[in-house]
Design a protein around this motif. Structure first.
Motif, PDB file in Angstrom:
ATOM      1  N   CYS A 148       0.822  -1.206   0.000  1.00  0.00           N
ATOM      2  CA  CYS A 148       0.000   0.000   0.000  1.00  0.00           C
ATOM      3  C   CYS A 148       0.858   1.259   0.000  1.00  0.00           C
ATOM      4  O   CYS A 148       0.526   2.243  -0.674  1.00  0.00           O
ATOM      5  N   GLU A 149       1.972   1.243   0.717  1.00  0.00           N
ATOM      6  CA  GLU A 149       2.853   2.410   0.733  1.00  0.00           C
ATOM      7  C   GLU A 149       3.477   2.638  -0.636  1.00  0.00           C
ATOM      8  O   GLU A 149       3.615   3.783  -1.085  1.00  0.00           O
ATOM      9  N   ARG A 152       0.767   4.164  -2.831  1.00  0.00           N
ATOM     10  CA  ARG A 152       0.494   5.564  -2.476  1.00  0.00           C
ATOM     11  C   ARG A 152       1.525   6.509  -3.080  1.00  0.00           C
ATOM     12  O   ARG A 152       1.202   7.638  -3.451  1.00  0.00           O
ATOM     13  N   GLN A 194      -6.937   5.764  -4.081  1.00  0.00           N
ATOM     14  CA  GLN A 194      -5.626   6.407  -4.016  1.00  0.00           C
ATOM     15  C   GLN A 194      -5.402   7.305  -5.225  1.00  0.00           C
ATOM     16  O   GLN A 194      -4.838   8.405  -5.095  1.00  0.00           O
ATOM     17  N   TRP A 198      -4.858  11.326  -5.000  1.00  0.00           N
ATOM     18  CA  TRP A 198      -3.666  11.926  -5.586  1.00  0.00           C
ATOM     19  C   TRP A 198      -4.056  13.017  -6.570  1.00  0.00           C
ATOM     20  O   TRP A 198      -3.467  14.115  -6.574  1.00  0.00           O
TER      21      TRP A 198
END
Length: 246
Positions: A148-149, A152, A194, A198
């Protein structure tokens, strides 16, 4: 319910002053947008994006145009140290779908009815807190957290299910199960959130053309970004930018 818990509806003007308080505060969107700064971290709140104000955090807000927010004040003892620290470090977050449904229910049911609003505070606040703070609980699978990081940081890349599964070390079935268990959504749904978040941040900055933002966020074209924002936020990218610039 703790004695200090409360729920209220508020609208904000174009001026604000910095202040702190000893309790936890959730600023949850109903209509319009709000510019909020929490301990030097600035961000915009809108129908999809909410804020967590940790105890003692200096914060100030301002808004333009019609807006309305549900403010949840609650005792800090409801949260553990990890949740409080996470809220302090990342005060802005995408509102989970379950919480958005609860917000709509509370607004419609309690409009102009003070006694019912108090009753809903007692009945709904625990559910609302649980829905909102669920994302703050520590994920049990470090592989999913690491994936997930990475997403992102670059949501516009080609994040196919096969690539997600491969980078996290899951099979496709296990990938879906992990997202459902720990994030309450499918991998594709999470990726879409996400990308939209963004894109919202780039639109708010006002530096890039909307078509470029759409491309870099992973949308096929500007029309695809427009459809996503209309569906999730009820507003087009152009209007969103104009309201922020106003």
């Amino acid at each position: 319910m703790h004695a200090d818990d409360s729920l209220s509806f508020r609208s904000y003007g174009c001026t604000g002053h910095g202040h702190r308080h000893a309790h936890v505060q959730l600023v949850l969107p109903l209509h319009g947008m709000l510019e909020l700064e929490v301990e030097g971290r600035g961000g915009w709140l809108d129908p999809q994006r909410a804020a967590f104000v940790a105890p003692g955090a200096l914060h100030v807000q301002q808004a333009q145009g019609r807006n309305r927010f549900l403010i949840v004040d609650c005792d800090a003892s409801r949260l553990d140290d990890a949740q409080l620290e996470a809220g302090l470090q990342r005060p802005f977050f995408v509102l989970p779908p379950a919480a958005r449904h609860l917000l709509s229910y509370v607004e419609q049911a309690a409009e102009g009815r003070a006694q019912l609003a108090r009753a809903l505070t007692r009945q709904v606040l625990p559910l609302l807190l649980d829905a909102v703070l669920a994302q703050g609980r520590q994920r049990r699978d470090g592989r999913l957290q690491a994936l997930c990081e990475r997403i992102r940081l670059a949501p516009g890349q080609d994040w196919s299910l096969a690539r997600m599964a491969n980078e996290a070390g899951f099979g496709l079935t296990a990938l879906h199960a992990a997202f459902r268990r720990e994030l309450d959504c499918s991998p594709v749904q999470w990726l879409q959130r996400q990308r939209l978040e963004w894109a919202q941040q780039r639109i708010a900055e006002g530096l890039l053309p909307l078509a470029r933002i759409a491309q870099q966020a992973g949308y096929s074209d500007q029309s695809a970004l427009t459809r996503a924002m209309r569906r999730e936020l009820g507003i087009t990218p152009g209007r969103y930018r104009r309201q922020l610039q106003a």
